[in-house]
Scaffold this active site. Structure first.
Site, PDB file in Angstrom:
ATOM      1  N   ASP A  14      24.368 -24.855   4.065  1.00 20.16           N
ATOM      2  CA  ASP A  14      24.535 -26.316   4.223  1.00 20.16           C
ATOM      3  C   ASP A  14      25.414 -26.991   3.162  1.00 20.16           C
ATOM      4  OD1 ASP A  14      22.745 -25.689   6.210  1.00 20.16           O
ATOM      5  OD2 ASP A  14      21.258 -27.198   5.681  1.00 20.16           O
ATOM      6  N   LYS A  95      22.225 -24.997  12.868  1.00 30.94           N
ATOM      7  CA  LYS A  95      20.766 -25.057  12.983  1.00 30.94           C
ATOM      8  C   LYS A  95      20.290 -26.492  13.154  1.00 30.94           C
ATOM      9  CE  LYS A  95      20.106 -25.237   8.032  1.00 30.94           C
ATOM     10  NZ  LYS A  95      19.728 -26.662   7.980  1.00 30.94           N
ATOM     11  N   CYS A 134      16.417 -26.414   2.459  1.00 31.36           N
ATOM     12  CA  CYS A 134      17.000 -25.382   3.322  1.00 31.36           C
ATOM     13  C   CYS A 134      17.256 -24.064   2.611  1.00 31.36           C
ATOM     14  CB  CYS A 134      18.251 -25.933   4.002  1.00 31.36           C
ATOM     15  SG  CYS A 134      17.809 -27.198   5.221  1.00 31.36           S
TER      16      CYS A 134
HETATM   17  C1  VGL Z   1      18.303 -30.396   4.416  1.00 37.34           C
HETATM   18  C2  VGL Z   1      17.049 -32.321   4.382  1.00 37.34           C
HETATM   19  C3  VGL Z   1      17.299 -32.523   5.729  1.00 37.34           C
HETATM   20  C4  VGL Z   1      18.884 -29.240   3.658  1.00 37.34           C
HETATM   21  C5  VGL Z   1      18.556 -30.587   5.752  1.00 37.34           C
HETATM   22  O1  VGL Z   1      19.947 -28.720   4.065  1.00 37.34           O
HETATM   23  O2  VGL Z   1      18.285 -28.842   2.626  1.00 37.34           O
HETATM   24  N1  VGL Z   1      17.537 -31.250   3.741  1.00 37.34           N
HETATM   25  N2  VGL Z   1      18.051 -31.659   6.387  1.00 37.34           N
END
Ligand code: VGL
Ligand code: ZN
Length: 187
Positions: A14, A95, A134
């Protein structure tokens, strides 16, 4: 020094505009993970990059009863990988693409485990964002799926909604069997 083997994989979690400074859900120093990840890439033949890829009406958004501001809407600029991240030869794993389900782990609802098994991968090396969400979920799922998991300690940053969340996440990953190293330890 840790020598990367042919059946090791790098998983970049991410590293998207919305999780970097200036984004919708910025992680402090989120962009600092980029130089160590770009450096680390050269050692791996198998590289995966996950991205949070939500529909506009995603359940994790505050306006829909969730806990997060709108972020990483599929196809938006905020959902793009940070422009400084080198994504050459990276396989992309999307995802949390369904409106009624959140998924922090790169393994949750994706074919990542299958792709790794098909390549006979035994060990995964993980870096990215965010340590306490994540990254943690991806590392714990990797361990549950039977992979050896190594976390690139200098290539992760956390949200820390509560102070100490990232430190706790690191402790939990270690307790569950993850090992930690620095990107400069790889060769
Ligand atoms: C994430 C909060 C909401 C992450 C993803 O990538 O850690 N955190 N969505
Ligand atoms: Zn999300």
């Amino acid at each position: 020094m840790k020598i990367v083997k042919q059946n090791d994989a790098l998983i970049i979690v991410d590293v998207q505009n919305d999780f970097c400074p200036g984004g919708a859900l910025p992680v402090k120093e989120g962009d600092k993970v980029i130089p160590p990840l770009n450096h680390t890439k050269r050692f791996f033949e198998h590289i995966f990059a996950t991205r949070d890829w939500h529909p506009e009406n995603h359940c994790s958004f505050e306006k829909n009863g969730g806990g997060w501001p709108v972020h990483c809407v599929a196809g938006s600029q905020g959902a793009d990988f940070h422009p400084d991240l080198d994504i050459e030869q990276v396989k992309i794993i999307q995802k949390a693409t369904l409106s009624d389900r959140d998924a922090y782990s790169g393994f949750d609802g994706t074919d990542l485990a299958t792709q790794l098994s098909n390549k006979n991968i035994k060990r995964v090396f993980v870096g990215g964002l965010a340590t306490d969400y994540c990254v943690k979920a991806t590392v714990l799922d990797a361990l549950k799926s039977g992979f050896e998991a190594w976390v690139l300690e200098d290539a992760i940053r956390g949200v820390d909604l509560e102070p100490g969340d990232s430190a706790k996440a690191i402790t939990e990953m270690k307790e569950k069997g993850a090992r930690f190293l620095n990107s400069s330890d790889l060769e």
